[in-house]
Design a protein around this motif. Structure first.
Motif, PDB file in Angstrom:
ATOM      1  N   UNK A 105      12.849   0.589   3.292  1.00 37.94           N
ATOM      2  CA  UNK A 105      12.767   1.876   3.964  1.00 37.94           C
ATOM      3  C   UNK A 105      12.305   2.996   3.034  1.00 37.94           C
ATOM      4  N   UNK A 106      11.442   2.659   2.093  1.00 32.13           N
ATOM      5  CA  UNK A 106      10.925   3.667   1.175  1.00 32.13           C
ATOM      6  C   UNK A 106       9.870   4.544   1.848  1.00 32.13           C
ATOM      7  N   UNK A 107       9.701   5.780   1.390  1.00 30.66           N
ATOM      8  CA  UNK A 107       8.663   6.634   1.982  1.00 30.66           C
ATOM      9  C   UNK A 107       7.274   6.095   1.651  1.00 30.66           C
ATOM     10  N   UNK A 108       6.404   6.109   2.637  1.00 26.98           N
ATOM     11  CA  UNK A 108       5.051   5.614   2.428  1.00 26.98           C
ATOM     12  C   UNK A 108       4.866   4.162   2.816  1.00 26.98           C
ATOM     13  N   UNK A 109       5.927   3.497   3.246  1.00 27.63           N
ATOM     14  CA  UNK A 109       5.844   2.102   3.667  1.00 27.63           C
ATOM     15  C   UNK A 109       5.680   2.083   5.179  1.00 27.63           C
ATOM     16  N   UNK A 110       4.484   1.791   5.660  1.00 34.62           N
ATOM     17  CA  UNK A 110       4.174   1.914   7.083  1.00 34.62           C
ATOM     18  C   UNK A 110       4.851   0.863   7.952  1.00 34.62           C
ATOM     19  N   UNK A 111       4.940  -0.360   7.495  1.00 36.06           N
ATOM     20  CA  UNK A 111       5.523  -1.422   8.307  1.00 36.06           C
ATOM     21  C   UNK A 111       6.967  -1.744   7.921  1.00 36.06           C
ATOM     22  N   UNK A 112       7.507  -1.051   6.928  1.00 35.17           N
ATOM     23  CA  UNK A 112       8.871  -1.268   6.446  1.00 35.17           C
ATOM     24  C   UNK A 112       9.102  -2.699   5.969  1.00 35.17           C
ATOM     25  N   UNK A 113       8.055  -3.339   5.462  1.00 35.46           N
ATOM     26  CA  UNK A 113       8.173  -4.668   4.873  1.00 35.46           C
ATOM     27  C   UNK A 113       8.202  -4.541   3.359  1.00 35.46           C
ATOM     28  N   UNK A 114       8.992  -5.379   2.718  1.00 36.62           N
ATOM     29  CA  UNK A 114       9.088  -5.352   1.264  1.00 36.62           C
ATOM     30  C   UNK A 114       7.944  -6.191   0.682  1.00 36.62           C
ATOM     31  N   UNK A 115       6.750  -5.589   0.587  1.00 40.55           N
ATOM     32  CA  UNK A 115       5.594  -6.276   0.027  1.00 40.55           C
ATOM     33  C   UNK A 115       4.773  -5.282  -0.771  1.00 40.55           C
ATOM     34  N   UNK A 116       3.970  -5.798  -1.685  1.00 47.57           N
ATOM     35  CA  UNK A 116       3.166  -4.928  -2.548  1.00 47.57           C
ATOM     36  C   UNK A 116       2.144  -4.137  -1.747  1.00 47.57           C
ATOM     37  N   UNK A 117       1.559  -4.747  -0.732  1.00 49.12           N
ATOM     38  CA  UNK A 117       0.521  -4.080   0.057  1.00 49.12           C
ATOM     39  C   UNK A 117       1.045  -2.814   0.723  1.00 49.12           C
ATOM     40  N   UNK A 118       2.243  -2.848   1.265  1.00 52.33           N
ATOM     41  CA  UNK A 118       2.776  -1.714   2.009  1.00 52.33           C
ATOM     42  C   UNK A 118       3.711  -0.834   1.186  1.00 52.33           C
ATOM     43  N   UNK A 119       3.914  -1.128  -0.069  1.00 50.90           N
ATOM     44  CA  UNK A 119       4.848  -0.367  -0.889  1.00 50.90           C
ATOM     45  C   UNK A 119       4.363   1.060  -1.095  1.00 50.90           C
ATOM     46  N   UNK A 120       5.249   2.001  -0.853  1.00 50.39           N
ATOM     47  CA  UNK A 120       4.921   3.405  -1.048  1.00 50.39           C
ATOM     48  C   UNK A 120       5.192   3.881  -2.460  1.00 50.39           C
ATOM     49  N   UNK A 121       5.917   3.108  -3.232  1.00 47.52           N
ATOM     50  CA  UNK A 121       6.250   3.501  -4.604  1.00 47.52           C
ATOM     51  C   UNK A 121       5.328   2.854  -5.635  1.00 47.52           C
ATOM     52  N   UNK A 122       4.927   1.613  -5.400  1.00 53.21           N
ATOM     53  CA  UNK A 122       4.144   0.886  -6.401  1.00 53.21           C
ATOM     54  C   UNK A 122       2.657   1.186  -6.321  1.00 53.21           C
TER      55      UNK A 122
END
Length: 142
Positions: A29-46
């Motif tokens: 549930x990090x900001x910037x994660x559009x699909x709320x999946x824990x993956x590198x592609x959707x990560x808002x922090x990495x």
């Protein structure tokens, strides 16, 4: 620090990780994660380029990180676009497409449009339903 190294540090140890089912998917549930999946592609922090779609009182806010911003900058490194309430899905499609056409994470176009469409649908006020008419013996008795 490179994005890959950041992801290696964040993928298992983050306060945003949500583990509900032991064998199920891991959400984030990090900001910037559009699909709320824990993956590198959707990560808002990495990732250096992120797209954050959120609900605000003035409408739907789409926040992107400026590519030429300093890594130390926080507020000045973000560009915001506001979609007015009740403006429809085509406005969201236009914003998502304009980001992709400029080369800013074209792989996230579909996820951005899905998030914008869901927020627009949630902002709509439900239509008032007419009272139900009673049929049969109940209608004759009243």
């Amino acid at each position: 620090m490179s994005s890959d190294l950041q992801w290696l540090l964040l993928r298992r140890n983050s306060s945003f990780i949500v583990k509900r089912v032991p064998e199920g998917p891991v959400f984030n549930k990090e900001p910037g994660n559009l699909l709320n999946l824990n993956s590198f592609k959707y990560s808002g922090l990495a990732n250096a380029k992120t797209i954050d779609v959120s609900d605000s009182p003035s409408g739907i806010t789409i926040t992107t990180r400026k590519t030429k911003a300093s890594p130390n900058a926080v507020a000045g490194a973000k560009a915001k676009t506001v979609i007015r309430p009740r403006s429809g899905g085509r406005r969201g499609l236009g914003v998502a497409s304009s980001l992709a056409k400029r080369g800013y994470r074209p792989d996230l176009r579909k996820a951005t449009l899905a998030r914008v469409s869901a927020l627009i649908a949630a902002q709509k006020e439900p239509k008032p339903s007419p009272p139900k008419k009673v049929r049969g013996k109940k209608a004759a008795s009243t």
